[in-house]
Design a protein around this motif. Structure first.
Motif, PDB file in Angstrom:
ATOM      1  N   GLU A   1     -11.257  -4.184 -12.836  1.00 44.53           N
ATOM      2  CA  GLU A   1     -11.115  -4.021 -11.406  1.00 44.53           C
ATOM      3  C   GLU A   1     -11.743  -5.224 -10.714  1.00 44.53           C
ATOM      4  O   GLU A   1     -12.539  -5.955 -11.291  1.00 44.53           O
ATOM      5  CB  GLU A   1     -11.790  -2.724 -10.946  1.00 44.53           C
TER       6      GLU A   1
ATOM      7  N   SER B   1      -3.740   0.320  -6.330  1.00 43.13           N
ATOM      8  CA  SER B   1      -3.156  -0.398  -7.482  1.00 43.13           C
ATOM      9  C   SER B   1      -2.584  -1.757  -7.081  1.00 43.13           C
ATOM     10  O   SER B   1      -1.558  -2.192  -7.610  1.00 43.13           O
ATOM     11  CB  SER B   1      -2.072   0.461  -8.146  1.00 43.13           C
TER      12      SER B   1
ATOM     13  N   ARG C   1       2.066   1.609  -3.341  1.00 38.85           N
ATOM     14  CA  ARG C   1       0.925   1.687  -4.259  1.00 38.85           C
ATOM     15  C   ARG C   1       1.092   0.740  -5.452  1.00 38.85           C
ATOM     16  O   ARG C   1       0.803   1.092  -6.589  1.00 38.85           O
ATOM     17  CB  ARG C   1       0.693   3.129  -4.741  1.00 38.85           C
TER      18      ARG C   1
ATOM     19  N   SER D   1      -7.823   0.972  -5.030  1.00 37.73           N
ATOM     20  CA  SER D   1      -7.347   2.356  -5.139  1.00 37.73           C
ATOM     21  C   SER D   1      -5.849   2.479  -4.894  1.00 37.73           C
ATOM     22  O   SER D   1      -5.257   3.526  -5.160  1.00 37.73           O
ATOM     23  CB  SER D   1      -8.102   3.253  -4.151  1.00 37.73           C
TER      24      SER D   1
ATOM     25  N   ARG E   1       0.827  -1.213   0.000  1.00 35.57           N
ATOM     26  CA  ARG E   1       0.000   0.000   0.000  1.00 35.57           C
ATOM     27  C   ARG E   1       0.853   1.252   0.000  1.00 35.57           C
ATOM     28  O   ARG E   1       0.555   2.245  -0.674  1.00 35.57           O
ATOM     29  CB  ARG E   1      -0.933  -0.037   1.212  1.00 35.57           C
TER      30      ARG E   1
END
Length: 298
Positions: free
Chosen positions: A254, A175, A130, A173, A127
């Motif tokens: 997604e 990625s 990202r 969000s 995270r």
């Protein structure tokens, strides 16, 4: 020590002493990527030495605090983890009434809670950067759980699917991709090594238990699935190359990426869909007639 380039990936793979994990490690190394291979005991690992390979002891049932400490060690090796493969797991075999909730707790401790703990320990690093890929090993059995004695295992893998679907939404969000691999029966060692639970025999189930045990004993070594081919495809999907190049490029969707493996998995999923579609067709009007009546005048 070699340092991975921006185009080379660092994989952390759990449960690499046997099964799919044992096959995945050499597949990843052959592509030029880096691997942190984990197992409860490093003495069970027999991989040839490689500058792209490191070994770490990891018991996924040891709790989040212990796992987080191991992941910190893993991050320190090459500075990052690009791909997490939650492969470690086993199959608890017990008839539901005989095994009770204890059998399900034992199964979930590894296949569900251990997987969640490892994911929660790794995801913060992805995270922060990202980017990343989380690969969760599900099973065809979660779609077709009709084999007596397989209830705990099938239920645990059904949870893995739901968990993966929600995880994909929550990480989109940042990625971070989530890939759910659901293999059918593949010819790996020790897949049925865990003993059948017989500590609480109920005589009414004697015939069913015997038939169930026979099913597991007779299938071992006769599975149609080639685990090496399966893991090559997983690497293709993660890297977006080979057989998966066009699919990844064209879909770019997604949410969780589903990867069923094996003819039996296709049959199980399509069979379940047809069965549910039949229920919706038969009960459609009754099913939707359970809502509050809307006052159109208001």
């Amino acid at each position: 020590m070699e340092t991975p380039t921006s185009t080379e990936r660092v994989w952390l793979i759990t449960g690499t002493s046997s099964g799919f994990g044992k096959r995945l490690v050499p597949s990843v190394l052959a592509r030029g990527d880096y691997v942190i291979a984990t197992a409860r005991s490093l003495s069970t690992l027999g991989f040839p030495p490689s500058t792209h390979l490191r070994l770490l002891t990891l018991d996924i049932t040891s709790g989040l605090q212990s796992i987080s400490q191991t992941i910190t060690e893993a991050i320190a090796i090459w500075g990052r983890i690009d791909v997490l493969v939650n492969n470690a797991g086993y199959g608890e075999k017990a008839l539901i009434e005989e095994g009770g909730s204890d059998a399900f707790r034992r199964q979930f401790e590894t296949n569900v809670f251990g997987l969640i703990d490892v994911t929660v320990a790794v995801v913060p690093y992805m995270r922060e950067r990202r980017e990343g890929v989380v690969v969760n090993m599900g099973s065809r059995t979660s779609w077709m759980a009709e084999t007596p004695g397989g209830g705990p295992y099938a239920a645990s893998k059904a949870v893995v699917r739901s968990f993966s679907e929600t995880l994909a939404i929550e990480l989109a969000s940042f990625s971070i991709r989530v890939v759910l691999v659901e293999p059918a029966a593949f010819r790996t060692e020790q897949i049925f090594a865990h003993p059948y639970f017989t500590d609480n025999p109920i005589s009414a189930y004697d015939a069913l238990r015997a038939r169930s045990q026979s099913i597991y004993e007779n299938i071992d070594g006769k599975q149609r699935g080639d685990p090496v081919k399966a893991m090559e495809l997983v690497v293709d999907v993660v890297r977006g190359e080979g057989k998966a190049r066009r699919r990844v490029k064209e879909e770019g969707k997604e949410g969780v990426e589903y990867l069923p493996l094996g003819r039996e998995c296709v049959e199980a999923i399509s069979g379940k869909f047809k069965r549910l579609e039949g229920v919706l067709e038969e009960w459609g009007e009754v099913i939707v007639d359970t809502e509050f009546q809307v006052d159109v005048k208001a």
